[in-house]
Design an enzyme around this catalytic site. Structure first.
Site, mmCIF file in Angstrom:
data_model
loop_
_atom_site.group_PDB
_atom_site.id
_atom_site.type_symbol
_atom_site.label_atom_id
_atom_site.label_comp_id
_atom_site.label_asym_id
_atom_site.label_seq_id
_atom_site.Cartn_x
_atom_site.Cartn_y
_atom_site.Cartn_z
ATOM 1 N N LEU A 167 0.866 -1.171 0.000
ATOM 2 C CA LEU A 167 0.000 0.000 0.000
ATOM 3 C C LEU A 167 0.903 1.220 0.000
ATOM 4 O O LEU A 167 1.974 1.194 0.611
ATOM 5 C CB LEU A 167 -0.906 0.021 1.241
ATOM 6 C CG LEU A 167 -1.926 -1.108 1.393
ATOM 7 C CD1 LEU A 167 -2.641 -0.988 2.739
ATOM 8 C CD2 LEU A 167 -2.939 -1.099 0.260
ATOM 9 N N ASP A 168 0.482 2.291 -0.660
ATOM 10 C CA ASP A 168 1.268 3.523 -0.637
ATOM 11 C C ASP A 168 1.396 4.033 0.797
ATOM 12 O O ASP A 168 0.592 3.700 1.662
ATOM 13 C CB ASP A 168 0.612 4.597 -1.505
ATOM 14 C CG ASP A 168 0.591 4.224 -2.974
ATOM 15 O OD1 ASP A 168 1.408 3.386 -3.376
ATOM 16 O OD2 ASP A 168 -0.263 4.762 -3.706
ATOM 17 N N LYS A 169 2.383 4.871 1.022
ATOM 18 C CA LYS A 169 2.698 5.344 2.373
ATOM 19 C C LYS A 169 1.466 5.805 3.148
ATOM 20 O O LYS A 169 1.237 5.380 4.271
ATOM 21 C CB LYS A 169 3.713 6.490 2.298
ATOM 22 C CG LYS A 169 4.048 7.081 3.656
ATOM 23 C CD LYS A 169 4.953 8.296 3.542
ATOM 24 C CE LYS A 169 5.182 8.928 4.899
ATOM 25 N NZ LYS A 169 5.984 10.164 4.811
ATOM 26 N N ARG A 179 -4.986 5.898 -7.761
ATOM 27 C CA ARG A 179 -4.736 7.346 -7.784
ATOM 28 C C ARG A 179 -4.536 7.841 -9.218
ATOM 29 O O ARG A 179 -5.063 8.883 -9.613
ATOM 30 C CB ARG A 179 -3.541 7.665 -6.911
ATOM 31 C CG ARG A 179 -3.736 7.253 -5.449
ATOM 32 C CD ARG A 179 -2.422 7.191 -4.684
ATOM 33 N NE ARG A 179 -1.787 8.499 -4.598
ATOM 34 C CZ ARG A 179 -0.564 8.681 -4.112
ATOM 35 N NH1 ARG A 179 0.147 7.643 -3.688
ATOM 36 N NH2 ARG A 179 -0.051 9.898 -4.043
#
Length: 324
Positions: free
Chosen positions: A137-139, A236
């Site tokens: 998962l992104d930060k 995104r």
């Protein structure tokens, strides 16, 4: 030691790059110095030919294969970072990742990651490639991740991901009014000039995102999304591509867009939401050892709930003005 095999294709947007630079972008888990060492030691195949010159220029489209023996993940320091464990058995664990937490060490984030935490809480996981991490998962994206505690479990989970047998669903808040659900089937690659960004590009890797509308507000939409593929920043990038970037997204979102007549408190809530409004809310998979179908859910985090409540209140206050 364990054997590591990496493979990928040079992106068309990497035309003219040095080989070591291009590979450090394709495999961000590994430092450029480590990749350079692999090249010099004849561990890198380009279109099935050994290339041992890091400065060699790439054209785009070359097939890369790297086979090396790597020490266990002991070069990353174990750190006592709390993990929110949703499920655990002898083979896997499922965590609910918080914001501000990077999954794997990389450039700019050498420690303080999920991997460092795993090495602390589960020392034996150092024997598993990437400490059992099979997807990311992104930060600042919150929510569910599965981690393998054994090599056997990791092998089966990676295969299940490749076969699209793991279901991942997200909730998000996007800018603009989306009237109906749909599917975004657009290839993604690294942005040609902004190297920390990804972008839709005809020669990118296939990427498919399904979405449906959960709730509409005056100038925003709450969505439920399902990934068919797992490209970097996929949701995104795809939502920005259809002109509905996620609220708070620092890379693809742009400035907050409050609707006309919004209260000062609502405008401030939008401005204060400082991460992409994206949460991995559901994870479903077949257990890699037992074959049992398992499913987990993670509630929406408080910051997203606050945002959603503010959007609902603003919409209710102006419901007489709505034309949908």
């Amino acid at each position: 030691m364990y054997k590591l095999k990496l493979s990928s294709d040079i992106e068309p947007t990497q035309l003219g790059m040095r080989l070591d630079q291009a590979l450090s972008e394709l495999f961000p888990d590994y430092s450029r110095s480590r990749i350079k060492e692999w090249i010099i030691n004849n561990k890198v195949l380009v279109n099935n030919n050994i290339i041992n010159k890091p400065k060699e220029k790439v054209l785009g489209g070359e097939k890369i294969t790297i086979e090396v023996e790597v020490e266990e993940e002991t070069f990353h320091q174990p750190e006592n970072i709390p993990l929110n464990i949703v499920y655990e058995d002898d083979h896997i664990l499922v965590i609910n990742k918080s914001r501000d937490l990077v999954v794997h060490p990389g450039a700019g984030n050498p420690n303080g990651t999920v991997l460092n935490a795993l090495l602390y809480h589960y020392p034996d996981i150092a024997r598993v490639p990437r400490a059992g991490i099979v997807h990311r998962l992104d930060k600042d994206t919150t929510g569910l991740m599965v981690v393998a505690k054994t090599i056997e479990a990791q092998t089966h989970l990676v295969e299940a991901l490749q076969l699209r047998e793991i279901t991942r669903e997200y909730e998000a808040v996007a800018m603009g009014i989306i009237t109906a659900g749909g599917t975004i089937d657009q290839p993604i690659t690294r942005h040609p000039t902004k190297r920390t960004h990804m972008a839709v590009f005809p020669t990118g890797k296939p990427a498919v995102t399904h979405y449906r509308v959960m709730e509409k507000y005056r100038l925003h939409t709450r969505l439920r999304l399902r990934l068919e593929t797992g490209r970097t920043h996929q949701i995104r990038v795809h939502m920005a591509h259809i002109a509905h970037p996620l609220v708070g997204d620092p890379l693809y979102g742009g400035r907050p867009r409050p609707p006309k007549g919004a209260s000062d408190s609502f405008i401030q809530t939008l401005r204060d939401f400082d991460r992409q409004a994206l949460h991995a809310t559901m994870l479903r998979l077949y257990h890699p050892i037992t074959g049992e179908l398992m499913e987990w859910h993670a509630p929406i985090p408080d910051d997203m709930l606050k945002l959603i409540h503010a959007l609902q209140e603003d919409t209710e206050l102006h419901k007489d003005e709505l034309d949908w």
